[in-house]
Design an enzyme around this catalytic site. Structure first.
Site, PDB file in Angstrom:
ATOM      1  N   HIS A 279      -2.647  27.544 -28.446  1.00 16.15           N
ATOM      2  CA  HIS A 279      -3.650  27.502 -29.202  1.00 16.15           C
ATOM      3  C   HIS A 279      -4.627  29.258 -29.700  1.00 16.15           C
ATOM      4  O   HIS A 279      -4.265  30.136 -28.362  1.00 16.15           O
ATOM      5  CB  HIS A 279      -5.202  26.597 -28.969  1.00 16.15           C
ATOM      6  CG  HIS A 279      -5.657  26.892 -27.497  1.00 16.15           C
ATOM      7  ND1 HIS A 279      -4.631  26.544 -26.467  1.00 16.15           N
ATOM      8  CD2 HIS A 279      -6.854  27.695 -26.772  1.00 16.15           C
ATOM      9  CE1 HIS A 279      -5.827  27.453 -25.074  1.00 16.15           C
ATOM     10  NE2 HIS A 279      -6.596  27.877 -25.931  1.00 16.15           N
ATOM     11  N   HIS A 280      -5.339  28.929 -29.905  1.00 17.65           N
ATOM     12  CA  HIS A 280      -5.486  30.710 -30.021  1.00 17.65           C
ATOM     13  C   HIS A 280      -7.339  30.784 -29.926  1.00 17.65           C
ATOM     14  O   HIS A 280      -8.043  29.875 -30.535  1.00 17.65           O
ATOM     15  CB  HIS A 280      -5.663  31.336 -31.680  1.00 17.65           C
ATOM     16  CG  HIS A 280      -5.792  33.185 -31.483  1.00 17.65           C
ATOM     17  ND1 HIS A 280      -5.401  34.277 -31.264  1.00 17.65           N
ATOM     18  CD2 HIS A 280      -7.451  33.512 -31.600  1.00 17.65           C
ATOM     19  CE1 HIS A 280      -5.960  34.820 -31.897  1.00 17.65           C
ATOM     20  NE2 HIS A 280      -7.441  34.669 -31.245  1.00 17.65           N
ATOM     21  N   CYS A 281      -8.006  31.465 -29.007  1.00 16.93           N
ATOM     22  CA  CYS A 281      -9.724  31.418 -28.961  1.00 16.93           C
ATOM     23  C   CYS A 281      -9.903  32.935 -28.622  1.00 16.93           C
ATOM     24  O   CYS A 281      -9.825  33.858 -29.733  1.00 16.93           O
ATOM     25  CB  CYS A 281      -9.306  30.495 -27.463  1.00 16.93           C
ATOM     26  SG  CYS A 281      -9.196  30.642 -25.920  1.00 16.93           S
ATOM     27  N   VAL A 282     -10.169  33.457 -27.781  1.00 17.53           N
ATOM     28  CA  VAL A 282     -10.774  34.752 -27.370  1.00 17.53           C
ATOM     29  C   VAL A 282      -9.019  36.064 -27.648  1.00 17.53           C
ATOM     30  O   VAL A 282      -9.287  36.988 -27.474  1.00 17.53           O
ATOM     31  CB  VAL A 282     -11.162  35.098 -26.049  1.00 17.53           C
ATOM     32  CG1 VAL A 282     -13.095  34.516 -26.040  1.00 17.53           C
ATOM     33  CG2 VAL A 282     -10.865  34.768 -24.721  1.00 17.53           C
ATOM     34  N   CYS A 283      -8.219  34.821 -27.173  1.00 20.00           N
ATOM     35  CA  CYS A 283      -6.841  35.195 -27.349  1.00 20.00           C
ATOM     36  C   CYS A 283      -6.056  34.366 -27.676  1.00 20.00           C
ATOM     37  O   CYS A 283      -6.236  33.204 -27.403  1.00 20.00           O
ATOM     38  CB  CYS A 283      -6.685  36.036 -26.077  1.00 20.00           C
ATOM     39  SG  CYS A 283      -6.287  34.997 -24.612  1.00 20.00           S
TER      40      CYS A 283
END
Length: 424
Positions: A279-283
């Site tokens: 997934h993608h969150c802060v990176c």
């Protein structure tokens, strides 16, 4: 003579080329390619003038005008630096200003605390879906996370430690936990496993280098992941064999111009394909940094729970942690205690959200699925759903609990080739 005559014009043209003047600390090259100065940040902004005029006259401002205003502000927001002013990302500023203001306002009264602490997660989720829908990269959540850690630690040192209930050993342990979080975040921010477009790659079906197998019959475009794939034939969600032309066409990324390896996905925010993307969150979380992401989550949860326990034990004495969290008489009589109590509740909300993410990650690792594969299975209505959808088992890569965790523990490691494989 002819040779000399041919050299002289070259020297003349080279001498006539204009040399770029070095920028001073307050100058920069704007988005139009022109030299500008930090002191002129409020000059010559027609879109901002028109927007203010329409706002004063109670007229609606067009979304295109708002986007141009934000682009201008983000381009002109700079700080003086050596050899030219450096650009400051606008998204890192709101947490630095709003978080201390909101928490201090919430410390004035119990009802204010309920309203502010309830609205903060709603605003964060709204901003997340706004940026996720626009596929924009933002440093807002990274800034919010890092500044929250720093501000909670600052309040702990200013309001909790002077009361004398926290000894040097406990303080040192909490500080070590904070540094471990930062170390794990630095590891998680590294390359998640970006796939670079090979030189001269062509579309599937054209017979280009993207389809030609390398030595030993292995596909070069599929990289190290293909060597770790199971021996049995892997089929996609639609039941198509992984090596068939239909599957190759499905795995072709038109934006990156390459054939994606198994379990690789294109990140819309980063704009590049990532190996075993989760997934993608802060990176972006992928094959190379998934372990560091899990480490950062686990260390954060332990450190946060320990800091909450120390704070509640100091401001609400002779009460258990759970009881003090919901019933702490007289905590709002003193502003110092009220601020520490408000920060505790803010930390509890953040910790609860991170604990949910951590639980989902542990479940996905146990079933050997990524969050991206789970979302695809939910859209296509494939896989088994257990515990009201908390667990989604696609059955595609699940090899059992122990083997799944062993595979996760070896992510990013170079593939091991058995001698028998080389002989065959």
């Amino acid at each position: 003579m002819t040779h000399k005559g041919g050299v002289k014009p070259g020297k003349k043209n080279k001498a006539e080329e204009p040399e770029l003047e070095p920028l001073c600390c307050c100058e920069y090259i704007d988005r139009n390619g022109e030299k500008n100065h930090v002191a002129a940040c409020l000059c010559d902004c027609q879109d901002l003038d028109d927007g203010c005029d329409r706002w004063i006259t109670c007229k609606s401002v067009q979304p295109e005008t708002c986007e141009r205003i934000m682009d201008t502000v983000s381009d002109r927001l700079r700080i003086p630096w050596l050899r030219g002013a450096k650009k400051v990302n606008v998204s890192i500023i709101p947490p630095l200003i709003l978080l201390p203001v909101f928490l201090r306002v919430a410390s004035w009264h119990f009802l204010l605390g309920v309203v502010v602490l309830t609205s903060l997660p709603v605003l964060a989720l709204w901003y997340y879906y706004l940026t996720h829908r626009r596929k924009e990269q933002t440093l807002f959540f990274l800034s919010l996370g890092l500044f929250s850690l720093g501000y909670m630690y600052y309040v702990f040192l200013q309001e909790v430690v002077p009361r004398g209930r926290v000894g040097p050993t406990r303080l040192a342990l909490l500080t070590c936990g904070l540094f471990l979080i930062l170390f794990a975040l630095c590891r998680a921010k590294k390359n998640p496993g970006y796939l670079r477009s090979p030189a001269g790659s062509e579309r599937p079906g054209s017979g280009g280098p993207a389809e030609r197998p390398g030595p030993g019959g292995q596909d070069k475009a599929r990289g190290p992941l293909s060597s770790r794939a199971p021996r049995e034939e892997i089929r996609g969600p639609s039941g198509v064999p992984a090596g068939s032309p239909a599957k190759v066409k499905e795995d072709w990324c038109a934006k990156c111009q390459l054939v994606r390896p198994a379990r690789a996905w294109h990140c819309r925010i980063c704009g590049i394909c990532v190996r075993r993307m989760d997934h993608h969150c802060v990176c972006c979380v992928g094959e190379s940094n998934h372990q560091a992401f899990i480490l950062a989550l686990s260390v954060f949860l332990l450190t946060s729970v320990y800091g909450i326990t120390l704070t509640l034990d100091t401001i609400c004495r002779d009460r258990s942690v759970f009881t003090a969290l919901f019933y702490c008489p007289g905590v709002y009589a003193d502003y110092s205690s009220a601020l520490a109590f408000t920060c505790v509740w803010y930390s509890v909300i953040v910790t609860a959200g991170m604990a949910y993410i951590f639980l989902i990650q542990l479940i996905n690792i146990s079933y050997n699925v990524t969050e991206r594969e789970v979302q695809q299975a939910l859209r296509q209505k494939t896989g088994r759903r257990l515990l009201c959808g908390l667990i989604v088992d696609t059955g595609q890569y699940n090899r059992g609990f122990l083997r799944n965790w062993h595979q996760f523990s070896t992510l990013g490691a170079p593939p091991f080739h058995h001698p028998a494989e080389d002989i065959v």
